[in-house]
Design a protein around this motif. Structure first.
Motif, short mmCIF file in Angstrom:
data_model
loop_
_atom_site.label_atom_id
_atom_site.label_comp_id
_atom_site.label_asym_id
_atom_site.label_seq_id
_atom_site.Cartn_x
_atom_site.Cartn_y
_atom_site.Cartn_z
N SER A 170 0.64 -1.27 -0.04
CA SER A 170 -0.06 -0.01 0.00
C SER A 170 0.72 1.31 -0.03
O SER A 170 0.51 2.38 -0.57
CB SER A 170 -0.94 0.04 1.19
N PRO A 171 1.86 1.31 0.88
CA PRO A 171 2.72 2.34 0.58
C PRO A 171 3.08 3.17 -0.70
O PRO A 171 3.47 4.28 -0.74
CB PRO A 171 3.97 2.36 1.75
N TYR A 172 3.09 2.27 -1.57
CA TYR A 172 3.86 2.66 -2.85
C TYR A 172 2.67 2.88 -3.96
O TYR A 172 2.70 2.99 -5.04
CB TYR A 172 4.51 1.44 -3.61
N ILE A 173 1.42 3.06 -3.28
CA ILE A 173 -0.07 2.99 -4.28
C ILE A 173 -0.52 4.18 -3.64
O ILE A 173 -0.58 4.55 -2.71
CB ILE A 173 -0.77 1.81 -4.00
N LEU A 174 -0.89 5.17 -4.57
CA LEU A 174 -1.64 6.43 -4.42
C LEU A 174 -3.06 6.09 -4.41
O LEU A 174 -3.55 5.74 -5.47
CB LEU A 174 -1.16 7.57 -5.65
N ILE A 175 -3.59 6.21 -3.20
CA ILE A 175 -4.90 6.02 -2.70
C ILE A 175 -5.44 7.61 -2.71
O ILE A 175 -5.19 7.98 -1.72
CB ILE A 175 -5.04 5.13 -1.79
N THR A 176 -6.46 7.72 -3.58
CA THR A 176 -7.27 8.95 -3.59
C THR A 176 -8.72 8.91 -3.49
O THR A 176 -9.17 7.85 -3.79
CB THR A 176 -6.95 9.99 -4.64
N THR A 177 -9.23 9.92 -2.96
CA THR A 177 -10.82 10.10 -3.14
C THR A 177 -11.17 11.19 -3.71
O THR A 177 -10.61 12.27 -3.44
CB THR A 177 -11.48 10.19 -1.71
N GLU A 178 -11.72 11.36 -5.05
CA GLU A 178 -12.01 12.06 -5.94
C GLU A 178 -10.84 12.85 -6.35
O GLU A 178 -10.76 14.28 -6.38
CB GLU A 178 -13.12 13.20 -5.55
N ASN A 179 -9.64 12.17 -6.48
CA ASN A 179 -8.37 12.73 -7.04
C ASN A 179 -7.73 13.54 -6.05
O ASN A 179 -6.83 14.35 -6.42
CB ASN A 179 -8.47 13.51 -8.44
N ILE A 180 -8.25 13.45 -4.69
CA ILE A 180 -7.28 14.08 -3.71
C ILE A 180 -6.66 13.03 -2.74
O ILE A 180 -7.57 12.11 -2.36
CB ILE A 180 -8.25 14.91 -2.77
N PRO A 181 -5.36 12.94 -2.68
CA PRO A 181 -4.61 11.94 -1.79
C PRO A 181 -5.28 11.88 -0.42
O PRO A 181 -5.55 12.98 0.14
CB PRO A 181 -3.21 12.40 -1.68
N ALA A 182 -5.74 10.66 0.04
CA ALA A 182 -6.66 10.45 1.26
C ALA A 182 -5.87 9.56 1.99
O ALA A 182 -5.72 9.88 3.47
CB ALA A 182 -7.97 9.91 0.82
N ILE A 183 -5.49 8.53 1.86
CA ILE A 183 -5.26 7.38 2.68
C ILE A 183 -3.50 7.29 2.78
O ILE A 183 -2.81 6.85 1.79
CB ILE A 183 -5.53 6.08 2.25
N ARG A 184 -2.83 8.10 3.45
CA ARG A 184 -1.52 8.35 3.53
C ARG A 184 -1.09 8.68 4.97
O ARG A 184 -2.15 9.22 5.49
CB ARG A 184 -1.02 9.38 2.46
N GLY A 185 0.26 8.74 5.20
CA GLY A 185 0.71 9.20 6.39
C GLY A 185 0.15 8.11 7.49
O GLY A 185 0.20 7.02 7.65
N ALA A 186 -0.52 8.91 8.58
CA ALA A 186 -0.88 8.21 9.73
C ALA A 186 -1.85 7.33 9.43
O ALA A 186 -2.33 6.30 10.16
CB ALA A 186 -1.20 9.31 10.77
N SER A 187 -2.71 7.53 8.46
CA SER A 187 -3.88 6.69 7.80
C SER A 187 -3.70 5.41 7.18
O SER A 187 -4.36 4.78 6.74
CB SER A 187 -4.98 7.65 7.50
#
Length: 453
Positions: A170-187
């Motif tokens: 997962s850390p190497y995958i950009l996960i976005t909600t409506e093209n805004i980075p969402a799942i990153r860092g502490a989440s």
């Protein structure tokens, strides 16, 4: 005497010509059921090129021979009639209108999961039909019915899920909600369970190289979850779920149109699992105990005349998870060696805005601006070790789309900014760091469907 004979002989051809013409009139019925002359109707003999057209009074005159016996009368919007003619008598005929065309039923079936062969990126679209295959789900569970993504348990004790794409985690995958980075860092570890499945309208999965528009954190691919919209979602939606593993869920959507341009939606999600299971008798919980409350309020502004669309999202989440041995009691066993246990308490607040403008006079020119702020608080312990983290994040992105020369040459350009502040407490040690990134991007794509993309 001779003059009289020549006069009579001269009249004979005229009489013959007059007798060889079939005359008549064509009518149509009005709404009052009265006959009205129908000008412009076609009148012709079957299997010949002999024909005529009715005049302004609906009358016609057509050459007649005894060999002609079937007269065709037609007009657009009326039923075509065939008359049997046995003598050269005056014709009066009424055409009947036809208000119905032959019905044609076109049936299409769209697959729940589809791949685009018209884009330069390897993109898979997962529609809401695919998400409905799971009785209940959050974002991490949405991929269980989709073979394009591997979903695994990263930690069997805490129930943490991770996804893999092209062999990378997962850390190497950009996960976005409506093209805004969402799942990153502490989440990053638990964020996949923070997005309820009923909130997701569709999912776009891009494997490998993708677009640079939404950030540089994508190495193995990008997953974008498109959320439901207040203008297209049901006005009232209620979904309840109960499972044999003790899981209870309730989802409620309330959407309301405030004005001609403004619409709002309130989305509520509750998740409870308070029953303990140990079917393999290893003294550990098979699934963690969990309580989650998730609330989102969306505002949508649409002005088609000016080409403006805007979204404002407010979201609050509280999530409590307990894992460990089945006999573990947080009130008496925390910080002891009586039984091993873990608790993860998360509180998260988000504000995101999106503003898009499409030039009404030049539709291929558009401008988009996105901002997102989130505050993530996590208090947790794992056995005798404490771990707390506070993560404040800000993201902004400005994107301009246009073409060069013609629609085959597309460009995207813009700038983005990311700010992340971390405060981590591990037992008695404290760590703080701030990460900033400012960047500009330019993307060119050549799209010619007849040749290449």
């Amino acid at each position: 005497m001779k003059k009289i004979i020549f006069y009579i002989l001269g009249l004979i051809p005229l009489v013959t010509t007059a007798q060889d013409q079939l005359k008549g009139v064509v009518y149509e019925l009005t709404e009052a059921k009265t006959k009205q002359p129908l000008p412009g109707a076609n009148v012709y003999w079957l299997n010949t090129t002999v024909g005529a057209m009715t005049d302004i009074d609906g009358e016609f005159s057509i050459p007649y021979e005894t060999a002609y016996n079937k007269l065709i009368i037609s007009y657009v919007g009326f039923k075509t009639d065939t008359l049997n003619i046995t003598s050269n008598d005056y014709i009066e005929h009424v055409l009947s209108p036809t208000s119905e065309l032959d019905e044609i039923t076109v049936t299409s079936r769209k697959q729940a999961t589809s791949r685009s062969y018209l884009k330069s990126t390897n993109t898979i679209l997962v529609s809401s039909d695919e998400l409905l295959k799971a009785a209940c789900c959050n974002l991490s569970e949405s991929f269980e019915t989709n073979p394009s993504i591997d979903v695994n348990f990263a930690d069997a004790v805490s129930g943490t899920r991770q996804i893999k794409m092209l062999g990378l985690n997962s850390p190497y995958i950009l996960i976005t909600t409506e093209n805004i980075p969402a799942i990153r860092g502490a989440s990053q570890a638990y964020g996949l369970s923070f997005i309820p499945g009923t909130w997701v309208e569709s999912i776009q999965i891009t494997k490998g190289a993708g677009s640079v528009v939404n950030g540089f954190e994508s190495i193995s691919g990008q997953i974008n979850a498109e959320m439901v919209k207040p203008t297209t979602d049901d006005k009232l939606f209620v979904n309840a779920y109960a499972g044999v593993n003790g899981r209870l869920e309730l989802n409620t959507h309330l959407n309301q149109k405030v004005s001609d341009k403004w619409s709002t939606g309130l989305y509520l999600h509750g998740n409870l699992r308070n029953q303990k299971f140990d079917r393999n008798n290893d003294t550990f919980l098979d699934v963690p105990l969990k309580e989650q409350i998730n609330v989102m309020n969306r505002w949508q502004y649409t002005n088609g005349e000016k080409g403006i669309v805007s979204f404002i999202n407010l979201r609050y989440l509280t999530d409590n998870t307990q894992a460990g041995q089945i006999n573990f009691n947080p009130n008496t066993d925390q910080g002891t060696t009586n039984s091993w246990g873990s608790e993860i308490d998360t509180e998260r607040f988000e504000v995101t805005t999106k503003l898009g403008y499409v030039n009404p006079e030049v539709p291929y020119q558009s401008l988009g601006f996105q901002t997102a702020f989130s505050r993530h608080l996590q208090d947790s312990y794992f056995g005798l070790n404490d771990y707390d983290i506070t993560h404040n994040s800000f993201y902004s992105n400005l994107v301009y789309n246009s073409i060069i020369s013609d629609s085959r040459h597309k460009i995207k350009t813009g700038v983005n900014f990311t700010y992340d502040s971390y405060t981590e407490d591990v037992n008695t040690d404290s760590y703080e760091r701030i990460e900033n990134s400012v960047g500009g991007f330019f993307e060119y794509s050549y799209d010619d469907l007849e040749k290449l993309t």
